[in-house]
Structures are given as structure tokens and as C-alpha cells.
Design an enzyme around this catalytic site. Structure first.
Site, mmCIF file in Angstrom:
data_model
loop_
_atom_site.group_PDB
_atom_site.id
_atom_site.type_symbol
_atom_site.label_atom_id
_atom_site.label_comp_id
_atom_site.label_asym_id
_atom_site.label_seq_id
_atom_site.Cartn_x
_atom_site.Cartn_y
_atom_site.Cartn_z
ATOM 1 N N ARG C 252 0.860 -1.180 0.000
ATOM 2 C CA ARG C 252 0.000 0.000 0.000
ATOM 3 C C ARG C 252 0.895 1.228 0.000
ATOM 4 N NH1 ARG C 252 -0.177 1.788 5.350
ATOM 5 N NH2 ARG C 252 -0.683 0.076 6.729
ATOM 6 N N HIS C 256 -2.621 3.685 6.078
ATOM 7 C CA HIS C 256 -3.695 2.704 6.275
ATOM 8 C C HIS C 256 -5.050 3.357 5.995
ATOM 9 C CE1 HIS C 256 -6.212 -0.354 8.028
ATOM 10 N NE2 HIS C 256 -6.721 0.542 8.843
ATOM 11 N N TYR C 265 5.838 3.937 11.493
ATOM 12 C CA TYR C 265 6.172 2.506 11.593
ATOM 13 C C TYR C 265 6.827 1.915 10.343
ATOM 14 C CZ TYR C 265 1.544 2.332 9.359
ATOM 15 O OH TYR C 265 0.483 2.535 8.527
HETATM 16 C C1 LIG Z 1 -11.935 -7.800 13.895
HETATM 17 C C2 LIG Z 1 -11.237 -6.498 13.695
HETATM 18 N N1 LIG Z 1 -10.198 -6.194 14.474
HETATM 19 C C3 LIG Z 1 -9.558 -5.029 14.342
HETATM 20 C C4 LIG Z 1 -9.940 -4.128 13.392
HETATM 21 C C5 LIG Z 1 -9.208 -2.784 13.246
HETATM 22 N N2 LIG Z 1 -8.450 -2.787 11.999
HETATM 23 C C6 LIG Z 1 -8.960 -2.259 10.881
HETATM 24 S S1 LIG Z 1 -7.969 -2.517 9.549
HETATM 25 C C7 LIG Z 1 -6.830 -3.347 10.477
HETATM 26 C C8 LIG Z 1 -5.613 -3.916 9.808
HETATM 27 C C9 LIG Z 1 -5.981 -4.845 8.695
HETATM 28 O O1 LIG Z 1 -4.841 -5.306 8.072
HETATM 29 P P1 LIG Z 1 -4.895 -6.206 6.772
HETATM 30 O O2 LIG Z 1 -5.816 -7.368 7.010
HETATM 31 O O3 LIG Z 1 -3.521 -6.519 6.400
HETATM 32 O O4 LIG Z 1 -5.610 -5.311 5.673
HETATM 33 P P2 LIG Z 1 -5.084 -3.924 5.062
HETATM 34 O O5 LIG Z 1 -5.637 -2.835 5.931
HETATM 35 O O6 LIG Z 1 -3.609 -3.959 5.026
HETATM 36 O O7 LIG Z 1 -5.699 -3.866 3.706
HETATM 37 C C10 LIG Z 1 -7.229 -3.394 11.808
HETATM 38 C C11 LIG Z 1 -6.458 -4.010 12.896
HETATM 39 C C12 LIG Z 1 -11.045 -4.476 12.589
HETATM 40 N N3 LIG Z 1 -11.510 -3.660 11.644
HETATM 41 N N4 LIG Z 1 -11.666 -5.667 12.752
#
Ligand SMILES: Cc1ncc(C[n+]2csc(CCOP(=O)(O)OP(=O)(O)O)c2C)c(N)n1
Ligand SMILES: Cc1ncc(C[n+]2csc(CCOP(=O)(O)OP(=O)(O)O)c2C)c(N)n1
Ligand SMILES: [Mg+2]
Ligand SMILES: [Mg+2]
Lengths: 361, 328, 361, 328
Positions: C252, C256, C265
Site C-alpha cells: 500500500r 492505512h 512505523y
Molecule cells: C476484527 C477487527 N479487528 C480489528 C480491526 C481494526 N483494523 C482495521 S484494519 C486493520 C488492519 C488490517 O490489516 P490487513 O488485514 O492486512 O488489511 P489492510 O488494511 O492492510 O488492507 C485493523 C487491525 C477491525 N476492523 N476488525
């Protein structure tokens, strides 16, 4: 990848009780001791079944057929290691020092069965499938943080591998390098659901690949294989080389619990075939064939086991009932105002000899 | 002389964590993004740098693993403070919260206990994406073995968090997102505890009791201000500990005023207001001049941001309810 | 097992935009079309960022850098196939037919953004990490039961692979042979947590071994690799050969979400290095180098993209607000008595012009 | 003429599932041990043999997968009836229940809806092992988008299950274990529905209203019998649908009698009784002669079998509460 080749079944004593591997880590005496334990445990398990049928205890989950795995795992641990198992793992707990009458007490519905003796480093048996696997990871992680040379072992079934908690636990342990040993007792059924419907993969062990940890497959009805493998594994894990997943292939000889009827879902011929390898008969055969124990000694073990189990039944049945109000005493470290009120109310009911709530389980 | 500083709630929380980590080597912080990132709200800012990655730990993205392993950590002698990034994601850890952490003392008949704090931001008012603003306190207040607390001021946030960390039982520590940076308050630098289980009378009054907690306390206070200018004297009580409830303080107030309005963001049906109302009508029946009335979120999911202002209880609705009970 | 060898990275266009594999499944025209899409999507994404900075929209999760995966996946599907993605997957949805202004509407907090056009077989974007993976399994399973030749694709991140739901979904799909394609967009970070702390294994693809399904690793910044691989995979899955796990390795480029600051980070040099392979520049370079598009065409695409995005912003900002009472209308098929009462109460507040609740997001 | 048979509740449930599978080819049953084993309580006995393994499906042991894939099945045009083996294990599926199944209609603004039934045995009185007897209805009654129902008779069990299967929204169908085989009732063989959302006045009375549901209905009835012999006329109302509540029927009854006792097994604090009491004192305040009183499980985890009789509400406790409100 052919998982059956990558994760070959470790066997030392085959189904006919013949030595097919190295048993240098285990003396004749210790083997005899294992037979003694198996005899006691089997006797207890069968007695429990009968007690349930007589209405003297409630639902009971027999472990017969899985003694080699449970004892083999427990025997490979040091007293300070943690054990986190499920409702079926009383054999492991008893080997570690829990009195024989505890599983009976538990099936009689006694709260006290949840308080295992302080000297036994184990959590109360877990009913929620796979939940204890995460506790083991936390315990192992705590040990690592505190610089203790302690490992935590979790026992769980084949069905448990389908739960999210199984996956989260293995993943977390691998990332944290928490000294955890994951032991799956693959007894091929989760209640009525056979392993082929539980997973599309041929082995549980291959799931280790997902976490880049070591995976092993061992004949879970072969005490030599389980014990020696676990010894090695526990040593490795204790030395900080990361968690390990062990699949112990076994078979539950009886029903899931006393409330279950396995003839509804296990084909008779398959059952007949799978019973063959059961751990007690296998070990006895080997020890008798090699003159390590005699028929008389076996008979004596059985007598002794009967006496021990008689005594356990007596202890369980003589165990003092918990006062009803004790239900309030271990919710929090201290009674909340609500619980204090409610406790007083129940105490009034109890002391007034109220007819309604009187029956005990 | 006590050293104090003027802190926001998020700073007070950060200071409490810092102090706990400094004071007790068993304390550790774990969760998603609590490490180098310092938490998505900066609650753990600077702690990773100060205490290192063994004590301030970024976990994999798995709430059940966070809470479940924290149970094990607690049993193994640590004092874990776990973070659930937003309360709405605690459902993933529901079994570990309810059946494991909360019941291990009971199931082991007192052999084991689980000194675990689970922190989670919650509530609306800050225009989060979906599922980030849920108020789920009622679910947890129904679970025996768990304590549930929520501060409404920086002072209480620090003192209640320290008390939670010292508590021998699992505590769900709910942090009202919209109050994180809503204002500052003098907060002592040293360790102090605000005891769990005690409601706080925010202001005294005679005509009606406004009962609120967390994000709704300032709303209740503003309503009380507004009522005061209409000559109505409202008592405001901040529940603070949602489980176990301090029914004594609440009952005293309502016995005095004879009227109560309960305010919370969570959905009305089955919300904590139901328990408070049910208990108060049991305990103060003969003093009641009007039904105990609730001002709450509606019985729909928390809406998308465009509609949340209409959905959330506000000063107008609280005032209207107070007037309703006053003219009943 | 060496996972990097077992699951080699499938690449067709390398980071320098040179062809290093077979592109026989994809015409020059289609590639040009992809570039056009990338341009529009990138323009939209950057505009959204700016709009958030101007306070015109709320939190926004940018997808820049992940266009090749999202477009490549979407392009490989038939209209009747299901897509179940997360908050970051607007690029895939837009390619499938969701109007450009939807993600803006979503970040403006409009409820209407949850209702994707009926013609687009997709669930609303999912916020709860990994939850949608199970929905895809159920949709795929339903298609199989109904004899439809439909597949269901789930998009999720690297962080999502740690969740229990990920595991339960892959296991269930493998057991039921549900025609599901699991596409992990491994963008190497889950908010601030790098993949090395998310998992101890070197690849996501190797998790396929746990379920005895096919696993593949593809360069997620290479539209040729993603599209051609997905075409093959979707065909296989549609033919009933079981679910497949695809790991698309991507990056990405931005934060985020607009609420995040990746400099906290992500080491700068690492960031610099990983940006190099980004999908738009890579494809453009290739197409320019081979004269498939000209500089003028590229410039024109950018002009067109800007116009389209201008129009999308206009549409989003002109979108009629939902009446506050509409919050009650889609809780159940019919209003319950409670909701009817509450709706009436809110309607009174709205029509009385009450000052309190009036501000709109 | 209607064909009827005298059935236990578990037989009535089995018949409803059979009929639904026979009538609507979109209906399918899934869960742990629902196939060849016919369910641990035999609710699905014979269905696998009759409808085959595609429609009566043993799933892997994973509750989140059961509910989560059932959401997908429902969205894909099926009518899944999922079983959670015991309600206590639904925590593993909590996100899929609360945030997914219950909210997809809302989140998609009506494009999608989730016609899903989740069946689960619950409650005490049958000496199960730990964690098998929990009553968690209050948690689910707080979740918007979900319906929660529980029958107390074989007739209602069949009619409400068929209504649930036909309902366009997710329904949590709670089956009181202790009533599975507690008695028989005439049950029509044909399809009939007992509408969701309607409480049932089990018997009319004038002095006090006993409000109960599921396993506590027979207890309330027995208490009413016993009170009758003391000259007290108790009205008994079976709530049946716990969410959304039929407050109209409840309010009518309490307005008439002026007194109410609510009985449920679940823990008192935050139980459904709280919502019922809170709502009734709002709606019938001026008719109330005494506080609305609750007879419930205590605020502890469900105890081990040896203590459960003391823990569960029984006739004596209900009678005592009725007498309390009568002599208030
Ligand atoms: C069950 C849950 N836990 C925590 C979150 C908070 N949260 C939103 S996005 C994220 C990281 C997601 O990472 P990834 O699966 O790698 O997807 P990316 O954002 O990199 O596309 C977190 C911890 C959430 N939305 N749902
Ligand atoms: C979370 C959860 N779901 C369902 C159950 C009900 N249940 C008890 S044992 C069991 C099967 C367990 O199978 P397995 O893990 O193979 O262990 P085994 O009983 O064979 O030792 C099930 C479904 C449970 N206890 N917990
Ligand atoms: Mg098993
Ligand atoms: Mg990621």
C-alpha cells in the site's frame, strides 16, 4: 507435497505389539509402570461408565483407548510445566497427580472437581472446544517472559483443529516463539463427525506448515512412540526452539460420552479394525511376549487397580457436598454488594429448609 | 506536595499505563498497533520505546488470541493489559471474555484467578466508519465474574485504570472515544486509585436525578445546566462502574429526588438503563413520582456518521425527558 | 519444505516493466484498458485523500498500490460471480460497476453507500477483519447446491489471515469443496504491524497446505500476473476442482487510512524500495516502451480521469441526504412496534426543527 | 379434518424441520452432529436419511463458520437452519451473529437480507456438564436486527419454528432443553405458524401477573396453581418472542393486575427481566401497586449440577415473590 511422507507416522511398537523402532529411552521398569497406570486408568474409566449407567454419576466422557497419548504426554513433562486439556483428559491429569476420584466427582457435578490439587500445574478441564489452546500459549509466553524453563502443553481433539482458536493459538505461538507443545489427540471422530468431514487434509500434522513450526505425527496408541517423541519435543521446546504441533493418531474405544451411542455413526467393521491397535493390549502383549511382566503380575495389577478404583468411588461418594451458598464465593475475589444480598437470601432459603431447591445433583 | 498536570483523558490513560509498567514488572501491554505506532488513539504512545517489545507487544490481528493468551499470561503471573482496538471487535473474543477470563476463578473454585484488564474505546460522536462506535456495555454487565467500568474524566480515567490493573479479577475498561481529547483536567502524577464499584455524584440537586456514564456524563451535565436556568435542580450521577453497579448511591439519589432519567448511547432495549431502572423501581418504589425514564440510542444498529447526531442522545432529549418526569 | 520454492512468485511483468513471462492471455487493448482504469482509480484515490484533508469527507482507506490485484481479480470474474471484500476494496468494486462516487459517499458517512447497485454481485464492504471470508464460502456453497456455475471470491488482507474466521473459512470450503477463491492482498502491513509480526511463515500461500487446497503466490503489482493467474484459477474453481488460496504480494503506497501516519512505523528506505514496483508506473512503462500507448494517450487518460473524478465528487456532494428517520427502515423487513414508536418520536424531533440532533455528517 | 399427533417438544421440532425440508427446497439444516447422528438431542433424527447429506449437513466443529457460512448461504438464496449444539457455544460465533447476520440488511440499506434460523438448546434443569446450561437470551435481545424466540410447548415449538424459517430476518430460536421431553401435546401434522412477536396469555388472573418464557413457563404455571389454592388469582403470560417484545400484551396484563413477577433462569443483572420491568414501569406506572419483581438465576455463572436446583428459580421462589408484591 505428500503429507503422509512428509509426516510419517512415528511408531515403535506396532499394532501386534512388536518392536519396530528404537526404545532406548525407556527402561523395562518404566514400561511396566506404564502398564500399571494403563490398568488403573482403564479400570477407572470402565467403572465410571457403569456408575453412570447405575445413575450414581452424571455424564462422563471416557478416555479408554487414549491412555498411551495422555500418559505419554504427561510423563514427558516436568512438574513445573503447564498442562491445559479438555474434558477427556483426566488420564493425563491423574498421571500428573490428580486423585483418581476427581473425574467421578466431576461427573457427579461437584464444584470441587474444578480445583485440582495445587501441586498439579494444570488448568481445570476445558469444555469449550479449543479455548484452552490459547491459555497454553499465554502460559508459555509468561514463562518465557519470566525466564522460566517451563513449557505449556495443550491437549485437544481432532474436532478442535477446526476452531478459529486453534489457528490463532498456533499462529500467535509461532510469532512469539512461545514454548508451547500442541498435542492433537486425533481419535478420528468429533462426537459423530469423522475426520474426513472435519478436514480435507490427510493429516493434522501438516497444519504446522502454515505456521512454519515443526509438525510430527505419532502413533497415539503406542506409549513408546508417544513418550519418546514427547521427551524430545519437550526438550526442544524448553530449549527455546519454538512451538511444535504433535498429532497423536488414536482411537476412542467407547462412546463420546455416556450420553452418546457410537453405533449410530461408526461402522461396525471399521470399529473392529480400529480397536485392534489399542494401547493397553498392545503394551501388555509386548511385555508378556518378552517376559518383562508375567501373567501373574498382570493379574495382580488388575486386582490392585480394582482396589484403587473401589477406593476412589468410595472417596467420591463420601465427598462432602458443597453448601449451596458457596456458589457465590468464587465469582470475584470479594463478594459484590449484589452477591452479598443474594447469598444472604439463599442462605435463608437453605436454613429454612425450603422444599423447592433442596434436591442435590 | 502532589505534582499535577493538566491532561486530556488519553494522556491520563497513557500516564496510567506508563506508571503501571514502571511500577510493576508483571504489567505488560498487548494488542494491535500498541507498539511502535503507539495505538490508533496514541494511548500507548512512547511505551514501546520506554519498556521494549517484550512488555509492549504488537500481537497478530486476532482478538480471541489477544484475550485468550492474556488469560494464560495472567494465570502465569503476569498482569496483562490487553487492548481491543474498538469495542465492536470484541465479539471475536467473546468466548474468551465471557466463558474463560470471567469464569476461571469460579470453575477452579478459587484456585486460579485472572487479573486481566481489557481496554477498549467505544461510543459515538466522532464520525467513525461502521462498527467502530458501538456501545456494548450491557452485554458485558450481564456476565458474572467480569467487572465493567468506564470513566468520564481524565482524573477518573487514570485512577480507575490503575485500580483495574490492581484488581484481582478481569476488568473491561471502556474508554469513551469522544472524551479522549474533549477537555483537560488536573491529574496527579503519582499513583492513585479511584475505587471500582463506586458511582460519583457529579453535582447535587433535588428535583430529578440524571444518571449517566462515560460519554453521556457531559451531556447530562449540560442538560442539568440548562435545566438549572429553568429553575430545575438536577442531580447528576456518573455510574462509573457498570458492573457491579453501585445501587446504593443511585438509590439514595432517586429516593431523594423521586425522579430519574437514565442516559446512555447504547440501544434502548436491553441496555444498561433497563437494569438500572428495574433495580431502582424495586428499591425506591415508594419514593417514585414518575416512571424512571430512559434516553438512549434507538433500537437500530449504530448509524452511519451522516445520521449519528440524530441518533445519539443529546441535551434536548435529556431535557425533554427530565421535563416529562417532572410533569408526570 | 522451502515455501519460497514451493510457492514461487508468479510474475509476468517485472518491477522495471519488462516482460519476464507469458502474456498470451491478454491483448494490447485490454492492457491499455487496464492502464485507463488504473489512472482513473489512482486519481480518485488521491482526490479522496485531499478531500479528507479539506474536511469534505471523513476517514478514507486508500487503495493506491493495490490496483493491479483488485482490478486483476475483478476482471477475471463473470458478472454472476460473488465478490466479498473489505473497506479497502473499492477499486475492485468500481471495476465491477460500482459508480466512482460510492467510496466518497461512504467516507461522507452516507448510509446509501452500503447499497451497491443491484447489478454488482458483491456484498457491502466489510469492516470486521476476515468476517467476509465466511460469507464467500456460504455464497459459493449455495451456488454449488443450486447447480450454478458461480464462484465466490473473497478479498482480504495479510492481517486477516491471523483471524480464526480465515481458518474456519478455508477449512470449511475445503471440506465442502465450495467454489471459493480466497485472495489475500498481502500488502505487508496491517495498519502498523509488519507481516513478520503477523506470521512466522514466509508466505501466506503455504497456508493452503493446511487445507490440502491449491495455493499460489503472485506478484500483486503485476496486472498481467494477477489477471492471467486469476483467469486460470477461476476456471478451475468454477469447474468444481475445489477452492484455491491466492496470495497477491503488493504494497500500500499510502497510509492505512486518512487517520494513519505510516512514517511512524515504516522505515523510509524500505518504503522507497517497495514503492518501486507499484502497478501503475510498471504497466505504463511497459506500454510506453513497447509503443502500445503513447505519451499523448497517457496524458489524455489523465485528463479524462480527472474529469471523471470531478464528476464523481460532484455526484457525491450533491447526493441527497438520507432522512434521519430512515435509520429505522432497514433493521427488519418490517418495523417492530418498538421501532414504529421510536421512528415516530424521531420524526417529531426532525419536523419540529429541534436544534440538538440537527448536524449532519 | 386436521391430522394431529401427540408429540414431545423435540418431536415437534423434528417434525417442523422435516416439513420445512419437504416443502421448500431452499431449506437446509447444518451444524455439528446433525447428520447421521440426528443431533445430540435427536432434533434432526431421520432427516439425513430422508433428505441426504447436501441438505442435512454435518459441518466441521466451528461455530463461527457455521453461522458465517449460513449468512452466505442465506444471501445466496438458501434458507439455512443452523444448529448451535448448546447455546453456551454461540460465543464463538458472536460476531457473525451480531455484526454480520443481524446487520446486513441495515448495512446494505435493504439490498440484502438474511433469512437464517439459528437453533440452540439452552437452560438448566437437566444436569449437564459445565457451560451447557447457560441462558444468554438477554445478550441477543439487545442486538438490533435479530429476533429471539423461545417456545414453552410442543405446539408453539413447531409453529414458531416454521414461522422463524419463513421469516425474512435472522431468528435465534432457543429451545429449552428441560422441556424437550417434559410432556406431550396435540400437534397438527400440517404446516401452521405461530406468529413471532406475540406473547401468549397462558391463563388469566386478576391479582398478579407472572411473566415467564421457555423453561420457566411451567414453573410459573405451577406457582399459579399453588397460589390459586391460597385464593390468589395469578395471570400467567408466556413472552415467547423475546425480541421484539410484545409489550402491549404484557402492559395490558400488568395494568389489569397492578403487580408483576418476572421469572427467568438467566442471571438477574442485565437479564431480560430488567428490560421487561423497565418497560412496564414506564407503561403502567400509575397502575402499579408494588415494584415489579424478578425471580431469576443468581449473579454467578451457572453452577455445577450438584447446586443447580438451589440456583434455578423454582415454584417456592415464584410464590414468595408473588406474595411479596401482593403484600407490598
Ligand atoms: C476484527 C477487527 N479487528 C480489528 C480491526 C481494526 N483494523 C482495521 S484494519 C486493520 C488492519 C488490517 O490489516 P490487513 O488485514 O492486512 O488489511 P489492510 O488494511 O492492510 O488492507 C485493523 C487491525 C477491525 N476492523 N476488525
Ligand atoms: C465450542 C464448542 N462447540 C461445541 C461443543 C460440543 N462438543 C463437545 S465435544 C465435541 C466434539 C469434540 O471433538 P474432538 O475435538 O475431536 O474431541 P474428542 O471429543 O474426540 O476428544 C463437541 C462438538 C463444545 N463443547 N464446544
Ligand atoms: Mg476427536
Ligand atoms: Mg495488510
Amino acid at each position: 507435497m505428500n503429507p503422509l511422507e512428509e509426516f510419517p507416522l512415528i511408531q515403535v511398537l506396532n499394532e501386534e505389539g512388536q518392536l519396530v523402532g528404537d526404545r532406548s529411552q525407556i527402561s523395562d521398569d518404566q514400561l511396566t509402570e506404564f502398564l500399571r497406570w494403563f490398568t488403573v486408568l482403564r479400570t477407572l474409566d470402565q467403572r465410571a461408565w457403569n456408575l453412570q449407567r447405575q445413575g450414581r454419576i452424571g455424564t462422563y466422557p471416557p478416555f479408554s483407548g487414549q491412555e498411551a497419548t495422555q500418559v505419554g504426554v504427561a510423563a514427558a513433562l516436568s512438574p513445573e510445566d503447564w498442562l491445559c486439556g479438555s474434558y477427556r483428559d483426566w488420564a493425563a491429569l491423574i498421571y500428573r497427580g490428580v486423585p483418581l476420584f476427581y473425574p467421578l466427582l466431576s461427573s457427579m457435578g461437584h464444584p470441587a472437581a474444578g480445583y485440582l490439587p495445587d501441586a498439579v500445574q494444570a488448568l481445570p478441564v476445558q469444555v469449550v472446544i479449543a479455548a484452552q489452546i490459547l491459555h497454553a500459549v499465554g502460559l508459555a509466553w509468561a514463562a518465557k517472559l519470566q525466564g522460566q524453563a517451563r513449557v505449556a502443553v495443550s491437549l485437544f481433539g481432532d474436532g478442535a483443529t477446526s476452531q478459529g482458536d486453534f489457528h490463532e493459538a498456533l499462529n500467535l505461538a509461532s510469532v512469539m516463539s512461545a514454548p508451547t507443545v500442541f498435542v492433537c489427540q486425533n481419535n478420528r471422530w468429533a462426537i459423530s463427525v469423522p475426520i474426513e468431514r472435519q478436514m480435507h487434509s490427510q493429516t493434522v500434522a501438516q497444519r504446522a506448515v502454515a505456521y512454519n513450526i515443526e509438525g510430527l505425527r505419532v502413533d497415539g496408541n503406542d506409549i513408546l512412540a508417544v513418550y519418546q517423541t514427547m521427551k524430545r519435543v519437550v526438550e526442544r521446546v524448553r530449549a527455546g526452539q519454538g512451538p511444535v504441533l504433535v498429532e497423536a493418531v488414536t482411537y476412542r474405544l467407547g462412546a463420546h460420552t455416556t450420553a452418546d451411542d457410537p453405533t449410530r455413526y461408526r461402522p461396525r467393521d471399521l470399529d473392529e479394525r480400529l480397536r485392534q491397535g489399542e494401547p493397553l493390549a498392545r503394551l501388555r502383549r509386548y511385555l508378556l511376549a518378552h517376559g518383562i511382566v508375567s501373567d501373574e503380575e498382570v493379574a495382580q495389577m488388575e486386582e490392585e487397580a480394582k482396589a484403587l478404583v473401589d477406593e476412589a468411588v468410595r472417596q467420591a461418594e463420601a465427598f462432602p457436598p458443597s453448601p449451596p451458598e458457596s456458589v457465590f464465593d468464587h465469582v470475584y475475589g470479594e463478594l459484590t454488594p449484589q452477591l452479598r444480598e443474594q447469598r444472604a437470601e439463599m442462605a435463608r432459603r437453605v436454613s429454612s429448609g425450603e422444599p423447592g431447591g433442596g434436591r442435590r445433583g | 506536595m502532589d505534582v499535577v498536570a493538566s491532561l486530556t483523558m488519553i494522556q491520563a490513560i497513557n500516564q496510567a499505563l506508563d506508571l503501571a509498567l514502571a511500577t510493576d514488572e508483571r504489567v505488560m501491554v498487548l494488542g494491535e498497533d500498541v507498539g511502535p505506532n503507539g495505538g490508533v488513539f496514541r494511548a500507548t504512545e512512547g511505551l514501546y520505546e520506554k519498556y521494549g517489545g517484550q512488555r509492549v507487544v504488537d500481537t497478530p490481528l486476532a482478538e480471541s488470541a489477544i484475550v485468550g493468551s492474556a488469560v494464560g499470561l495472567a494465570l502465569g503471573g503476569m498482569r496483562p493489559v490487553a487492548e481491543i482496538q474498538f469495542l465492536g471487535f470484541i465479539f471475536e473474543a467473546m468466548d474468551q471474555m465471557s466463558t474463560q477470563a470471567s469464569r476461571l476463578r469460579f470453575r477452579s473454585q478459587g484456585r486460579h484467578h485472572v487479573p486481566l484488564v481489557v481496554r477498549a474505546p467505544y461510543g459515538g460522536g466522532v464520525r467513525t466508519p461502521e462498527i467502530h462506535s458501538d456501545s456494548l456495555e450491557a452485554l458485558f454487565s450481564h456476565l458474572p465474574g467480569l467487572k465493567v467500568v468506564t470513566p468520564s474524566t481524565p482524573y477518573d480515567a487514570k485512577g480507575m485504570l490503575l485500580a483495574s490493573i490492581r484488581d484481582p479479577d478481569p476488568v473491561l475498561f471502556l474508554e469513551p472515544m469522544r472524551l479522549y481529547r474533549a477537555g483537560r483536567q488536573e491529574v496527579p502524577e503519582a499513583w492513585y486509585e479511584v475505587p471500582l464499584g463506586e458511582a460519583r455524584v457529579v453535582r447535587t440537586g433535588d428535583d430529578v436525578t440524571l444518571i449517566a456514564y462515560g460519554p453521556m456524563v457531559p451531556v447530562a451535565e449540560a442538560a442539568a445546566d440548562s435545566l438549572a436556568s429553568a429553575g430545575i435542580s438536577a442531580e447528576v450521577v456518573d455510574v462509573r462502574t457498570l458492573s457491579p453497579l453501585d445501587l446504593e448511591t443511585l438509590t439514595q439519589s432517586v429516593t431523594k429526588t423521586g425522579r430519574a432519567v437514565i442516559v446512555h448511547e447504547a440501544q434502548r432495549t436491553g441496555g444498561l438503563g433497563a437494569e438500572i431502572a428495574a433495580s431502582l423501581q424495586e428499591r425506591a418504589f415508594l419514593s417514585l413520582e414518575a416512571p424512571i425514564t430512559r434516553v438512549t440510542g434507538y433500537d437500530t444498529p449504530f448509524p452511519m456518521p451522516a445520521l449519528e447526531d440524530w441518533w445519539l442522545p443529546d441535551v434536548e432529549r435529556v431535557k425533554a425527558a427530565a421535563e416529562f418526569v417532572l410533569h408526570y
